[in-house]
Design a protein around this motif. Sequence first.
Motif, PDB file in Angstrom:
ATOM      1  N   ILE A  30       0.837  -1.202   0.000  1.00 10.85           N
ATOM      2  CA  ILE A  30       0.000   0.000   0.000  1.00 10.85           C
ATOM      3  C   ILE A  30       0.872   1.252   0.000  1.00 10.85           C
ATOM      4  N   ASP A  31       1.940   1.256   0.804  1.00  9.73           N
ATOM      5  CA  ASP A  31       2.838   2.408   0.851  1.00  9.73           C
ATOM      6  C   ASP A  31       3.510   2.631  -0.501  1.00  9.73           C
ATOM      7  N   LEU A  32       3.872   1.556  -1.188  1.00  9.17           N
ATOM      8  CA  LEU A  32       4.469   1.669  -2.521  1.00  9.17           C
ATOM      9  C   LEU A  32       3.456   2.253  -3.511  1.00  9.17           C
ATOM     10  N   LEU A  33       2.218   1.792  -3.448  1.00 17.43           N
ATOM     11  CA  LEU A  33       1.184   2.344  -4.329  1.00 17.43           C
ATOM     12  C   LEU A  33       0.978   3.835  -4.064  1.00 17.43           C
ATOM     13  N   ALA A  34       1.046   4.239  -2.796  1.00 20.41           N
ATOM     14  CA  ALA A  34       0.923   5.658  -2.460  1.00 20.41           C
ATOM     15  C   ALA A  34       2.081   6.455  -3.055  1.00 20.41           C
ATOM     16  N   ASP A  35       3.295   5.918  -2.959  1.00 23.75           N
ATOM     17  CA  ASP A  35       4.455   6.597  -3.549  1.00 23.75           C
ATOM     18  C   ASP A  35       4.334   6.691  -5.070  1.00 23.75           C
ATOM     19  N   MET A  52      -7.643   1.918  -3.010  1.00 19.84           N
ATOM     20  CA  MET A  52      -8.601   1.237  -2.139  1.00 19.84           C
ATOM     21  C   MET A  52      -7.829   0.273  -1.251  1.00 19.84           C
ATOM     22  N   LEU A  53      -7.817   0.550   0.047  1.00 15.92           N
ATOM     23  CA  LEU A  53      -7.067  -0.285   0.977  1.00 15.92           C
ATOM     24  C   LEU A  53      -7.742  -1.631   1.178  1.00 15.92           C
ATOM     25  N   ALA A  54      -9.048  -1.643   1.167  1.00 12.66           N
ATOM     26  CA  ALA A  54      -9.818  -2.874   1.281  1.00 12.66           C
ATOM     27  C   ALA A  54     -11.280  -2.515   1.034  1.00 12.66           C
ATOM     28  N   ASN A  55     -12.033  -3.417   0.426  1.00 11.67           N
ATOM     29  CA  ASN A  55     -13.450  -3.100   0.268  1.00 11.67           C
ATOM     30  C   ASN A  55     -14.189  -3.435   1.565  1.00 11.67           C
ATOM     31  N   HIS A  72     -13.995  -7.726   7.932  1.00 14.27           N
ATOM     32  CA  HIS A  72     -15.453  -7.695   7.923  1.00 14.27           C
ATOM     33  C   HIS A  72     -16.017  -8.289   9.221  1.00 14.27           C
ATOM     34  N   GLU A  73     -15.417  -9.372   9.654  1.00 13.84           N
ATOM     35  CA  GLU A  73     -15.886 -10.033  10.873  1.00 13.84           C
ATOM     36  C   GLU A  73     -15.797  -9.101  12.081  1.00 13.84           C
ATOM     37  N   VAL A  74     -14.674  -8.415  12.256  1.00 14.76           N
ATOM     38  CA  VAL A  74     -14.542  -7.550  13.433  1.00 14.76           C
ATOM     39  C   VAL A  74     -15.320  -6.247  13.277  1.00 14.76           C
ATOM     40  N   SER A  75     -15.698  -5.887  12.039  1.00 16.80           N
ATOM     41  CA  SER A  75     -16.537  -4.688  11.871  1.00 16.80           C
ATOM     42  C   SER A  75     -17.942  -4.938  12.413  1.00 16.80           C
ATOM     43  N   HIS A  76     -18.364  -6.191  12.423  1.00 14.60           N
ATOM     44  CA  HIS A  76     -19.632  -6.586  13.048  1.00 14.60           C
ATOM     45  C   HIS A  76     -19.323  -6.982  14.491  1.00 14.60           C
ATOM     46  N   TYR A 123     -10.499  10.578   2.143  1.00 14.40           N
ATOM     47  CA  TYR A 123     -10.301   9.304   2.817  1.00 14.40           C
ATOM     48  C   TYR A 123     -11.553   8.999   3.620  1.00 14.40           C
ATOM     49  N   GLY A 124     -12.009   7.774   3.528  1.00 16.41           N
ATOM     50  CA  GLY A 124     -13.184   7.416   4.310  1.00 16.41           C
ATOM     51  C   GLY A 124     -13.637   6.011   4.014  1.00 16.41           C
ATOM     52  N   ALA A 125     -14.854   5.748   4.399  1.00 17.91           N
ATOM     53  CA  ALA A 125     -15.435   4.423   4.246  1.00 17.91           C
ATOM     54  C   ALA A 125     -16.852   4.571   3.704  1.00 17.91           C
ATOM     55  N   ALA A 126     -17.408   3.474   3.288  1.00 20.64           N
ATOM     56  CA  ALA A 126     -18.759   3.484   2.738  1.00 20.64           C
ATOM     57  C   ALA A 126     -19.800   3.094   3.774  1.00 20.64           C
TER      58      ALA A 126
END
Length: 194
Positions: A30-35, A52-55, A72-76, A123-126
Amino acid sequence: IEAIERAAAAGPVADESRYAAEPGDYAARIDLLADIAALAFEQDRTRVATLMLANEGSNRAYPDIDVAEGHHEVSHHGNDPAKSGKFAAINRWQGVRLAKLLDALKRRPEGTGSVLDRTMVLYGAAITDGNRHDHDDLPLILAGGRGLGIRHAPERRAAEGTPLCNLYLGMLRTAGAQADRFGDSTAEMPVSPV
């Protein structure tokens, strides 16, 4: 990154086999993609990028921060403190990735400022609450854009029911697009406080 910068300066290459393999470490990737995005902006190869860091449905585990369960599991989390703590750890991990992107943009000069000054980073989430699948009151960060006239307030809240596309319309207009609507927008949300 230096190798990528040298390759970009040399122009298009037919044989891409000389590039190193994609990093196996997810944070490094992810850091490489940002660079790469920052470099592309600096060189005016593009002015639009999506990282997109993760859907929202990703069940990626984060073993490097001791989260073996899926995102996803810990988001619930069901208000379970252990799951909430793991979800918070993932959010912090993603926040560090954002900070690295902003730093990469800030380090690159452009005009009298930096690439960050001429870039809007959203930056944010859906989703607000994974327990309820709540899409209202999304926590978002809009960074950068000082050279575009953006003056950041500590926090702004949109009126209840405001479509997210109102913000997108404000960003488009700040970038110079002649747009009257975007998606389900109802009005422009100016990106600078009045």
